[in-house]
Design an enzyme around this catalytic site. Structure first.
Site, PDB file in Angstrom:
ATOM      1  N   LYS A  77      47.156  40.021  48.501  1.00 31.70           N
ATOM      2  CA  LYS A  77      45.720  40.015  48.171  1.00 31.70           C
ATOM      3  C   LYS A  77      45.004  39.089  49.152  1.00 31.70           C
ATOM      4  CE  LYS A  77      42.736  39.452  44.057  1.00 31.70           C
ATOM      5  NZ  LYS A  77      42.719  39.049  42.634  1.00 31.70           N
ATOM      6  N   SER A 152      40.799  42.510  39.596  1.00 34.11           N
ATOM      7  CA  SER A 152      40.256  42.440  40.938  1.00 34.11           C
ATOM      8  C   SER A 152      41.290  42.709  42.027  1.00 34.11           C
ATOM      9  CB  SER A 152      39.630  41.065  41.171  1.00 34.11           C
ATOM     10  OG  SER A 152      40.628  40.055  41.100  1.00 34.11           O
ATOM     11  N   SER A 176      43.536  40.147  36.373  1.00 34.79           N
ATOM     12  CA  SER A 176      43.431  40.834  37.665  1.00 34.79           C
ATOM     13  C   SER A 176      44.728  41.307  38.288  1.00 34.79           C
ATOM     14  CB  SER A 176      42.694  39.959  38.671  1.00 34.79           C
ATOM     15  OG  SER A 176      41.322  40.028  38.417  1.00 34.79           O
TER      16      SER A 176
HETATM   17  N1  GLN Z   1      37.970  40.879  35.583  1.00 39.80           N
HETATM   18  C1  GLN Z   1      37.955  39.488  35.250  1.00 39.80           C
HETATM   19  C2  GLN Z   1      36.744  38.838  35.871  1.00 39.80           C
HETATM   20  O1  GLN Z   1      35.995  39.536  36.443  1.00 39.80           O
HETATM   21  C3  GLN Z   1      39.229  38.837  35.672  1.00 39.80           C
HETATM   22  C4  GLN Z   1      39.280  38.564  37.118  1.00 39.80           C
HETATM   23  C5  GLN Z   1      40.556  37.959  37.575  1.00 39.80           C
HETATM   24  O2  GLN Z   1      41.544  37.911  36.844  1.00 39.80           O
HETATM   25  N2  GLN Z   1      40.525  37.438  38.774  1.00 39.80           N
HETATM   26  O3  GLN Z   1      36.557  37.667  35.820  1.00 39.80           O
END
Ligand code: GLN
Length: 486
Positions: A77, A152, A176
């Site tokens: 990532k 994400s 994410s």
């Molecule tokens: N979707 C969640 C957010 O937008 C989690 C994001 C993540 O785990 N980085 O904060």
């Protein structure tokens, strides 16, 4: 899926039956064929990968063991620092920034013989659930190109689902790793807070962030976690002592294991009926394999999403204050410093990041701190206590990973709240600091993958993967590998 596992590939490379170079070229050929439509990467690092593969081959030829991930292609990532290689968090504000060091997890992968194929696409600064908030355009779900891969870490999940790399790393602050794993039909795990070093992971919400692995199967995910976990002096939140071995109990089955199906998440508002049905099937399958399955209530989980969306933006607003146009990436020069900060941050951050910074700054401001941030922290304590209570009678807990299967591109971008709802099942483990893993378990009515989530108490990785491996064996036939045709 017919592709060999990461463990099998590494074994063949170590025995000298195939070269790391030929393994890499096969994966790069898949990238060349499908990356234009999937867009899993923001950067493919072919030259680095070829050099790393050649080094692995030299070692094997010289009789030196390159390590447990010998020649296994890995996707990272783009919020993991890679020395001299652009690391953007898929934000314009970091365009052009090349970190002066490697993240600890990147060093550990390389030391185990892995080959880095590229940096993967993500929601800007990991804020999102669909990878549509990337400054470089969305990733598409390899199983259905009209759908999102989740987020994400959508690029990492898609890279594994498309066969670009057998392993990938992502970060999980509120889901994410697990949510995109579920939507792409792969395995994704969030370890116990502090188990994996965050040195060189760009911070989003420091009390929640963890690095976690993606793989096409449970054993590979556990293997990858075993390679990256363990104490790191460079991270003050890193746990001391020997880490639990995630892969220790994979073959043990579930005879006598106590599994609690979380009532608040199994049939909660917003959980699609086809997902709820698959979860019941997963629970029944575990029961018929000898597990003691019961329904368990953790009432405080109802407030988890609200607490997360105060705590995470609050910490993000503080962490992201460093992007001021002075030290990293983009700089919009103006007459004075204040104007330069404003112009840089206005041009560099996308709308979701700005929304989070504003929400977080507001929640932390004098006069509101107790009502918002303070209250959210109290809810967090209630959630931790609720889990403690549940783990008195259960070894692991079970829930869906995502309330729905992969949704259409564009379906939730206009409505942030509906996007946030994608995380209702994954957020509780982050708030508690506990591990959780998503395993594919059949498909929804649309034929797309459903993920079952196994949750465990802190440092319960071995038992968590034990149950995940059982679910993998019990799962209905997997969805066809890659639905390029749709
Ligand atoms: N979707 C969640 C957010 O937008 C989690 C994001 C993540 O785990 N980085 O904060």
């Amino acid at each position: 899926m017919s592709s060999p596992s990461a463990a099998e590939l590494a074994a063949r490379v170590r025995r000298g039956e195939v070269t790391a170079t030929s393994v890499l070229e096969e994966h790069l050929a898949r990238v060349a064929a499908r990356e234009p439509e999937v867009h899993a990467f923001c950067l493919v690092t072919e030259d680095l990968a070829r050099a790393q593969a050649a080094e692995v081959d030299r070692r094997v030829a010289a009789g030196v063991d390159p390590g447990p991930l010998a020649g296994v292609p890995v996707a990272l990532k783009d919020l993991l620092c890679t020395k001299g290689i652009p690391t953007t968090c898929c934000s314009r504000i970091l365009a052009g920034w090349r970190p002066p060091y490697d993240a600890t997890v990147v060093r550990r992968l390389a030391a185990a013989g892995a080959v880095m194929v590229g940096k993967t696409n993500m929601d800007e600064f990991a804020m999102g659930s669909s990878t549509e908030h990337s400054a470089f355009g969305p990733t598409r779900n390899p199983r259905d190109l009209s759908r999102v891969p989740g987020g994400s870490s959508g690029g990492s999940a898609a890279a594994v689902a498309a066969g670009f790399a057998p392993l990938a790393l992502g970060s999980d602050t509120g889901g994410s790793v697990r949510q995109p794993a579920a939507l792409c039909g792969v395995v994704g795990a969030k370890p116990t807070y502090g188990l994996v070093s965050r040195f060189g992971l760009v911070a989003f919400a420091s009390s929640l962030d963890q690095v976690g692995p993606f793989a096409a199967n449970v054993a590979d995910a556990a293997l990858a976690l075993d390679v990256i976990s363990g104490h790191d002096e460079a991270d003050s939140t890193s746990l001391p002592g020997e880490p639990p071995k995630a892969s220790a109990k994979l073959g043990l089955g579930v005879e006598g294991v106590r599994v609690g199906v979380i009532a608040e998440l199994a049939e909660a508002e917003g959980i699609a009926p086809d997902v709820a049905r698959r979860l019941r099937e997963a629970a029944d399958a575990l029961a018929s394999a000898g597990a003691k399955v019961e329904e368990i209530s953790v009432p405080a989980l109802r407030y988890a999403l609200s607490a997360y969306y105060l705590i995470a933006p609050a910490e993000a607003s503080s962490n992201l204050a460093r992007y001021d146009g002075v030290r990293y990436g983009l700089r919009e020069q103006r007459a004075d410093m204040t104007e330069t900060y404003i112009a840089t941050r206005s041009a560099g951050f996308g709308p979701e990041v700005k929304r989070r910074v504003m929400l977080g700054t507001y929640a932390l401001s004098a006069g509101y701190y107790d009502a918002y941030y303070g209250k959210a922290q109290k809810v967090r304590t209630l959630i931790i206590r609720g889990f403690e209570e549940a783990y008195r009678s259960c070894d692991v807990l079970l829930s869906p990973t995502s309330p729905t299967t992969a949704f259409a591109l564009g379906a939730k971008t206009a409505d942030p709240l509906s996007m946030y709802m994608s995380d209702i099942c994954t957020i509780p483990s982050n708030l508690a600091g506990h591990p959780a893993v998503s395993v594919p378990f059949g498909t929804g009515d649309d034929g797309l993958p459903v993920g079952a989530q196994v949750l465990a108490p802190a440092l319960g990785e071995a038992e968590m993967f034990q149950v995940a491996a059982a679910l993998e064996r019990l799962a209905p036939a997997p969805a066809p590998a890659t639905g390029a045709e749709r």
